[in-house]
Design an enzyme around this catalytic site. Sequence first.
Site, PDB file in Angstrom:
ATOM      1  N   ASN A   1      -7.539  -3.099  -8.992  1.00 55.48           N
ATOM      2  CA  ASN A   1      -8.734  -3.023  -8.132  1.00 55.48           C
ATOM      3  C   ASN A   1      -9.423  -1.663  -8.221  1.00 55.48           C
ATOM      4  OD1 ASN A   1      -6.481  -1.956  -6.781  1.00 55.48           O
ATOM      5  ND2 ASN A   1      -7.318  -2.392  -4.768  1.00 55.48           N
TER       6      ASN A   1
ATOM      7  N   ASP B   1       3.231   0.566  -2.943  1.00 59.08           N
ATOM      8  CA  ASP B   1       1.844   0.218  -2.608  1.00 59.08           C
ATOM      9  C   ASP B   1       1.038   1.483  -2.334  1.00 59.08           C
ATOM     10  OD1 ASP B   1      -0.465  -1.191  -2.192  1.00 59.08           O
ATOM     11  OD2 ASP B   1       0.092  -1.972  -0.228  1.00 59.08           O
TER      12      ASP B   1
HETATM   13  O1  DOR Z   1      -3.779  -1.656   2.202  1.00 63.77           O
HETATM   14  C1  DOR Z   1      -4.034  -1.916   1.040  1.00 63.77           C
HETATM   15  N1  DOR Z   1      -4.724  -1.051   0.256  1.00 63.77           N
HETATM   16  N2  DOR Z   1      -3.665  -3.097   0.536  1.00 63.77           N
HETATM   17  C2  DOR Z   1      -4.113  -3.528  -0.651  1.00 63.77           C
HETATM   18  O2  DOR Z   1      -3.820  -4.631  -1.022  1.00 63.77           O
HETATM   19  C3  DOR Z   1      -5.015  -2.690  -1.463  1.00 63.77           C
HETATM   20  C4  DOR Z   1      -4.838  -1.270  -1.140  1.00 63.77           C
HETATM   21  C5  DOR Z   1      -5.925  -0.399  -1.721  1.00 63.77           C
HETATM   22  O3  DOR Z   1      -6.191  -0.514  -2.928  1.00 63.77           O
HETATM   23  O4  DOR Z   1      -6.497   0.409  -0.993  1.00 63.77           O
END
Ligand code: DOR
Length: 447
Positions: A96, A305
């Site tokens: 992303n 994450d």
């Molecule tokens: O909290 C999040 N931030 N969850 C995600 O799935 C994407 C991530 C982001 O790229 O900031």
Amino acid sequence: MPETYDLLLSGGTIVNHDGAGERDLGIRDGKIAAIGDLARASAGETIDCRGLHVLPGVIDTQVHFREPGHVHKEDLETGSRAAVQGGVTAVFEMPNTEPPTTDASALADKLRRARGRMHCDFAFFIGGTHQNIAELPELERLPGSAGVKVFMGSSTGKLLVADDAGLRAILKAIRRRASFHAEDEPRLEERKSLRVVGDPHSHPVWRDETVALRATTRLVTFARELGRRVHVLHVSTAEEIEFLAAHKDVASMEATPHHLTLEAPDCYDRLGTRAQMNPPLREGRHRAALWRGLKAGVVDILGSDHAPHTLEEKAKPYPASPSGMPGVQTLVPIMLDHVAAGRLTLARFVDLSSAGPARVFGIAGKGRIAAGYDADLTVVDLKRKETIRNGLIASRCGWTPYDGVEVTGWPVGTFVRGAKVMWQGELVAAGLGAPVRFLESLPHAAS
Ligand code: DOR
């Protein structure tokens, strides 16, 4: 003639598939060459590891490094600097970015940017979309590709496959295990009005446990129907743990140190929007269930994450504030602190952070301290007490939700394919990262 190695780690406690014990480690040409009593061997460099534990290199299979597109938050250099400072030897980076990693040229661009700048090894996920389904079989097998990642619910960025038909078509097209952000978009849309302006306590109310369970159930049902393997990222609910425990043959899962460490309402009381992430941090019963899942073996992988946003962005009033927080540098210290507190064994930590990623994603030559494997090593001092501070964070965002938290256990060395990259907090070899290789996309792998 005594054996000669490029590098010898002497006297450390090696934590391995056959247990933990004091042994020397001989490294040659970037690979583990010998394990045992190597007192008579000679080496280009010998590092005294007495009192330290030598673990297989920690592989963080979920990070967001923001390059290209949002390099004011992070880039591949700063993100990987944070990784190696935290004892992480390889990362899988999420699609992303802007542009998103959804075609071969975007992947090639990331690989080009990574070479010579990233300090740990790397692989990049391909974002699955409605538009690139026909190309996914080729894209998932390109060198440097970690496989396909699908956002079933919207989060940071525009990647989204919310519908059953799209999800089924993607699963049908691919062969490798794909990774999923499992939150149900229709329910998220329905419940948007539950967000309370200025109050992040309402984040887990909006994105409730049913949002997560519904998506995970749909996903696993399709995986079973189509004979595919799926990996559920950052599982956050007791209900999903119970469900996934009955579907281990098709579904693997990740837990994050954040969901294992922080809980509502305290995290929102203390940290406000800094604690806002997707899926959300939830109340204690979910955290307890994640730990039960971890102990029972339902959890396969720990992923950070790592999702950096600037403090200025995070200071916007909820829900204008972005979701996500950094974590790649604190994964090891936070989890070692849980080890020190007796919540998991060091062996289980290694299982979750090295062996688990290697098994789930079919990584070639990593994830074990064994002869012939890449000499990726995370050296830790289990007794060292440190206070995590924003000032220690190498990530460009410059903050951590654990500012001021004292931990017991600290990464003191990061070795990537035999190169000493970080030692006692210093970056000593820069830009040596290379693409992670996967069993299903080695040059000779059958198509
Ligand atoms: O909290 C999040 N931030 N969850 C995600 O799935 C994407 C991530 C982001 O790229 O900031």
